[in-house]
Design an enzyme around this catalytic site. Structure first.
Site, PDB file in Angstrom:
ATOM      1  N   LYS A  93       9.501 -49.733   9.695  1.00  0.00           N
ATOM      2  CA  LYS A  93      10.694 -49.756   8.840  1.00  0.00           C
ATOM      3  C   LYS A  93      10.663 -51.021   8.024  1.00  0.00           C
ATOM      4  CE  LYS A  93      14.626 -48.194   7.402  1.00  0.00           C
ATOM      5  NZ  LYS A  93      14.051 -48.308   6.035  1.00  0.00           N
ATOM      6  N   GLN A 114       9.403 -58.777   9.091  1.00  0.00           N
ATOM      7  CA  GLN A 114      10.217 -57.587   9.364  1.00  0.00           C
ATOM      8  C   GLN A 114      10.152 -57.180  10.838  1.00  0.00           C
ATOM      9  OE1 GLN A 114      11.384 -56.011   6.105  1.00  0.00           O
ATOM     10  NE2 GLN A 114      13.003 -55.320   7.468  1.00  0.00           N
ATOM     11  N   LYS A 129       6.110 -52.988   5.583  1.00  0.00           N
ATOM     12  CA  LYS A 129       6.540 -53.340   4.224  1.00  0.00           C
ATOM     13  C   LYS A 129       5.544 -52.782   3.233  1.00  0.00           C
ATOM     14  CE  LYS A 129       9.826 -55.787   2.228  1.00  0.00           C
ATOM     15  NZ  LYS A 129      11.168 -56.152   2.734  1.00  0.00           N
ATOM     16  N   ASP A 169      13.674 -53.158  -1.920  1.00  0.00           N
ATOM     17  CA  ASP A 169      13.527 -54.619  -1.872  1.00  0.00           C
ATOM     18  C   ASP A 169      13.547 -55.038  -3.342  1.00  0.00           C
ATOM     19  OD1 ASP A 169      12.733 -56.895   0.217  1.00  0.00           O
ATOM     20  OD2 ASP A 169      11.532 -57.286  -1.552  1.00  0.00           O
ATOM     21  N   THR A 213      23.080 -56.115   2.916  1.00  0.00           N
ATOM     22  CA  THR A 213      22.325 -57.360   3.108  1.00  0.00           C
ATOM     23  C   THR A 213      23.202 -58.566   2.764  1.00  0.00           C
ATOM     24  OG1 THR A 213      20.353 -56.126   2.509  1.00  0.00           O
ATOM     25  CG2 THR A 213      20.150 -58.514   2.631  1.00  0.00           C
ATOM     26  N   SER A 380      20.259 -49.717   7.242  1.00  0.00           N
ATOM     27  CA  SER A 380      19.287 -48.642   7.041  1.00  0.00           C
ATOM     28  C   SER A 380      19.146 -47.836   8.333  1.00  0.00           C
ATOM     29  CB  SER A 380      17.913 -49.210   6.672  1.00  0.00           C
ATOM     30  OG  SER A 380      17.846 -49.505   5.295  1.00  0.00           O
TER      31      SER A 380
HETATM   32  P1  NDP Z   1      16.729 -57.398  -6.719  1.00  0.00           P
HETATM   33  O1  NDP Z   1      15.529 -56.887  -7.399  1.00  0.00           O
HETATM   34  O2  NDP Z   1      17.962 -56.592  -6.725  1.00  0.00           O
HETATM   35  O3  NDP Z   1      17.109 -58.852  -7.262  1.00  0.00           O
HETATM   36  C1  NDP Z   1      16.204 -59.891  -7.200  1.00  0.00           C
HETATM   37  C2  NDP Z   1      16.814 -61.129  -7.813  1.00  0.00           C
HETATM   38  O4  NDP Z   1      15.982 -62.247  -7.528  1.00  0.00           O
HETATM   39  C3  NDP Z   1      16.913 -61.040  -9.326  1.00  0.00           C
HETATM   40  O5  NDP Z   1      17.990 -61.807  -9.778  1.00  0.00           O
HETATM   41  C4  NDP Z   1      15.576 -61.642  -9.751  1.00  0.00           C
HETATM   42  O6  NDP Z   1      15.596 -62.176 -11.057  1.00  0.00           O
HETATM   43  C5  NDP Z   1      15.407 -62.737  -8.743  1.00  0.00           C
HETATM   44  N1  NDP Z   1      13.973 -62.968  -8.542  1.00  0.00           N
HETATM   45  C6  NDP Z   1      13.061 -62.058  -8.103  1.00  0.00           C
HETATM   46  N2  NDP Z   1      11.827 -62.571  -8.086  1.00  0.00           N
HETATM   47  C7  NDP Z   1      11.957 -63.822  -8.528  1.00  0.00           C
HETATM   48  C8  NDP Z   1      11.031 -64.861  -8.747  1.00  0.00           C
HETATM   49  N3  NDP Z   1       9.714 -64.707  -8.492  1.00  0.00           N
HETATM   50  N4  NDP Z   1      11.529 -66.038  -9.205  1.00  0.00           N
HETATM   51  C9  NDP Z   1      12.866 -66.199  -9.447  1.00  0.00           C
HETATM   52  N5  NDP Z   1      13.780 -65.238  -9.260  1.00  0.00           N
HETATM   53  C10 NDP Z   1      13.334 -64.068  -8.816  1.00  0.00           C
HETATM   54  O7  NDP Z   1      16.249 -57.678  -5.206  1.00  0.00           O
HETATM   55  P2  NDP Z   1      17.128 -57.903  -3.902  1.00  0.00           P
HETATM   56  O8  NDP Z   1      18.433 -58.520  -4.231  1.00  0.00           O
HETATM   57  O9  NDP Z   1      17.103 -56.632  -3.132  1.00  0.00           O
HETATM   58  O10 NDP Z   1      16.226 -58.938  -3.085  1.00  0.00           O
HETATM   59  C11 NDP Z   1      16.432 -60.345  -3.132  1.00  0.00           C
HETATM   60  C12 NDP Z   1      15.827 -60.990  -1.902  1.00  0.00           C
HETATM   61  O11 NDP Z   1      16.447 -60.452  -0.721  1.00  0.00           O
HETATM   62  C13 NDP Z   1      14.329 -60.740  -1.706  1.00  0.00           C
HETATM   63  O12 NDP Z   1      13.765 -61.884  -1.087  1.00  0.00           O
HETATM   64  C14 NDP Z   1      14.288 -59.585  -0.695  1.00  0.00           C
HETATM   65  O13 NDP Z   1      13.084 -59.551   0.031  1.00  0.00           O
HETATM   66  C15 NDP Z   1      15.471 -59.971   0.183  1.00  0.00           C
HETATM   67  N6  NDP Z   1      16.044 -58.904   0.988  1.00  0.00           N
HETATM   68  C16 NDP Z   1      16.499 -57.746   0.403  1.00  0.00           C
HETATM   69  C17 NDP Z   1      17.081 -56.773   1.176  1.00  0.00           C
HETATM   70  C18 NDP Z   1      17.654 -55.539   0.582  1.00  0.00           C
HETATM   71  O14 NDP Z   1      18.254 -54.758   1.338  1.00  0.00           O
HETATM   72  N7  NDP Z   1      17.559 -55.309  -0.716  1.00  0.00           N
HETATM   73  C19 NDP Z   1      17.168 -56.906   2.647  1.00  0.00           C
HETATM   74  C20 NDP Z   1      16.740 -58.190   3.144  1.00  0.00           C
HETATM   75  C21 NDP Z   1      16.191 -59.134   2.321  1.00  0.00           C
HETATM   76  P3  NDP Z   1      14.821 -61.408 -12.237  1.00  0.00           P
HETATM   77  O15 NDP Z   1      15.686 -60.230 -12.562  1.00  0.00           O
HETATM   78  O16 NDP Z   1      14.728 -62.403 -13.319  1.00  0.00           O
HETATM   79  O17 NDP Z   1      13.483 -61.002 -11.683  1.00  0.00           O
HETATM   80  O1  2IT Z   2      13.667 -57.229   3.798  1.00  0.00           O
HETATM   81  C1  2IT Z   2      14.351 -56.269   4.227  1.00  0.00           C
HETATM   82  O2  2IT Z   2      14.828 -56.283   5.358  1.00  0.00           O
HETATM   83  C2  2IT Z   2      14.595 -55.139   3.325  1.00  0.00           C
HETATM   84  N1  2IT Z   2      14.167 -55.180   2.179  1.00  0.00           N
HETATM   85  C3  2IT Z   2      15.354 -53.946   3.804  1.00  0.00           C
HETATM   86  C4  2IT Z   2      14.464 -53.022   4.597  1.00  0.00           C
HETATM   87  C5  2IT Z   2      15.072 -51.696   4.981  1.00  0.00           C
HETATM   88  O3  2IT Z   2      14.307 -50.901   5.540  1.00  0.00           O
HETATM   89  O4  2IT Z   2      16.266 -51.448   4.779  1.00  0.00           O
END
Ligand code: NDP
Ligand code: 2IT
Length: 448
Positions: A93, A114, A129, A169, A213, A380
């Site tokens: 997952k 993860q 992942k 993600d 999250t 999830s």
């Molecule tokens: P999104 O794609 O929705 O948003 C990502 C955000 O981070 C955007 O504002 C993006 O800006 C910025 N960003 C991405 N890459 C970079 C980079 N290399 N440098 C600077 N800014 C960056 O993703 P999420 O909000 O889902 O994910 C954000 C973080 O949370 C990640 O680390 C992800 O692994 C983690 N995460 C997500 C989960 C989920 O359920 N979605 C669960 C647990 C953790 P821009 O638009 O300019 O790229």
């Molecule tokens: O980093 C994370 O935990 C996620 N992007 C969510 C993974 C999931 O299976 O909901």
């Protein structure tokens, strides 16, 4: 960098040798096994069964070509990945990331983290992942659809509700999950809801998954503050990113009485002393897919700093919610100097090892990603539960479950850190508590 315990040092050297060039993976492994010396003393059976060596080697790694055509008919080739890391506790997952920086080392660091994150949730899920170096920015809906269909045309054969269950993600949200679910259904001729999470509400999704999250990370920080007889009330907060995690972190902080004054994207940050206007951020980012810079078109009293470093803004609570290694040692030192008392990682591994050391030495409340952002994957797993029972829970019921899960993760990390003689150290608590659950299951299942 701190020296590794002599029992785990050779294991780390082996990881370096076997996985050349995968720097983020090395960093994630080192950070976990740094905590594990005392565990091997208490549990010699884990050493005997070579659990650490086995955990560091993914069960299966899939790398594939993803060809697709843009709107002009031009052909593009991307690379797809799925790393099925560990299935001791349940089906693999973990999310899928679409970003040009994706390569095997990124997918492996995320898959490795993860495993322990999923174990901490207490839900029956293993760790995996995946993703691609595809860049969704500037692509039309049709292009994104064609890419997702091509990606799933290979990936589907490796998935299944009892085998491997991806989600979103960075760069993968409801739109992409929809296209991938559609293609999975078409190829397999099965309406197998439990094969992907983060689905739309009308076709098997769960309420609260989009918020999970960010809400979960905020609940975790709230617990850390409570443990210090403090709260969010009146706190000035900084949240990096402006994607899914950042948006719902800002929402929950505000609900709990904090004031978020800044957020960002990869081009720059916004500072708005009056407090971030979340409805506007949602409209710009979720609906119109625009850049955060445009925020200042609507709020003349807000400032946009192109290429700026958001951590220079003084705050009491920092919640990095963008990407890996966005807080280095200098940023961490500045945050602490400016009065930061709590850091909760919505992103995965957003703080470099030097930064982590600064936070731990300063004894501020520091919640590492694998504990603090576990609410997304936990919800999830709640979505999978609803799919399995063909049920759909209310928002309030699901949010309460999420909150309970985060309270339990906090308690588990807190108590494990105390048990191992490092009170208040959530890094040690999360690594050890997550590892022990997986290790016990692996021992029980024999050499597989
Ligand atoms: P999104 O794609 O929705 O948003 C990502 C955000 O981070 C955007 O504002 C993006 O800006 C910025 N960003 C991405 N890459 C970079 C980079 N290399 N440098 C600077 N800014 C960056 O993703 P999420 O909000 O889902 O994910 C954000 C973080 O949370 C990640 O680390 C992800 O692994 C983690 N995460 C997500 C989960 C989920 O359920 N979605 C669960 C647990 C953790 P821009 O638009 O300019 O790229
Ligand atoms: O980093 C994370 O935990 C996620 N992007 C969510 C993974 C999931 O299976 O909901």
């Amino acid at each position: 960098m701190t020296k590794l315990d002599e029992k785990v040092e050779p294991m780390f050297q082996e990881v370096l040798k076997r996985n050349p060039g995968e720097t983020e993976f090395h960093q994630a492994v080192r950070e976990v096994i740094e905590s594990l010396g005392p565990v091997l003393v208490k549990h010699p059976e884990f050493g005997h069964h070579k659990i650490i060596e086995r955990i560091c080697e993914p069960e299966r790694q899939i790398i594939f070509r993803v060809p697709w055509q843009d709107d002009k008919g031009e052909v593009h080739i991307n690379r797809g990945f799925r790393v099925e890391f560990n299935s001791a506790l349940g089906p693999y997952k973990g999310g899928l990331r679409f970003h040009p920086s994706v390569y095997l080392g990124i997918v492996k660091f995320l898959g490795f983290e993860q495993i322990f994150k999923n174990a901490l949730t207490g839900m029956p899920i293993g760790g995996g992942k995946g993703g691609s170096d595809f860049d969704p920015k500037g692509k039309s809906d049709d292009e994104v659809m064609r890419f997702c269909q091509s990606f799933m045309t290979e990936l589907y054969r490796h998935l299944g509700e009892y085998t491997d269950v991806p989600a979103g993600d960075i760069g993968v949200g409801g739109r992409e999950i929809g296209y991938m679910f559609g293609q999975y259904k078409r190829i397999t001729n099965r309406y197998e809801s439990g094969v992907l999470t983060g689905k739309g509400l009308d076709w098997g999704g769960s309420l609260v998954r989009p918020e999970a999250t960010g809400y979960g990370a905020t609940f975790f920080v709230n617990e850390m503050l409570k443990a210090r007889k403090d709260s969010f009330d009146g706190k000035i907060c900084s949240v990096s990113g402006s994607g899914n995690v950042a948006i719902y972190t800002i929402e929950k902080i505000t609900e709990l009485g904090g004031k978020v004054v800044s957020c960002s994207d990869s081009n720059g940050y916004i500072y708005h002393e009056a407090g971030i206007d979340l409805d506007l951020v949602k409209q710009l980012k979720e609906v119109e897919r625009r850049r955060i810079k445009d925020y200042t078109n609507y709020h003349k009293d807000a400032k946009y700093v192109a290429g700026g470093n958001i951590w220079q803004i003084p705050c009491q609570v920092a919640m990095p919610s963008a990407t890996q290694n966005e807080i280095n040692g200098k940023d961490a030192a500045l945050l602490v100097k400016n009065g930061c008392i709590a850091v909760g990682e919505g992103a995965n591994m957003p703080t470099t090892p030097e930064g982590v050391k600064v936070f731990l030495d300063a004894k501020i409340a520091y919640g590492p990603g694998k504990a603090a952002n576990a609410g997304g994957v936990a919800t999830s797993a709640l979505e999978m539960q609803q799919n399995a029972s063909r049920d759909a829970w209310s928002f309030e019921f699901t949010e309460k479950k999420l909150e309970d899960i985060m309270v339990n993760i906090h308690r588990l990390c807190y108590e494990t850190a105390e048990e191992y003689g490092e009170p208040g150290n959530y890094v040690v608590g999360a690594n050890i508590a997550g590892f022990i659950k997986v290790a016990k299951a692996m021992v029980a299942m024999g050499l597989i």
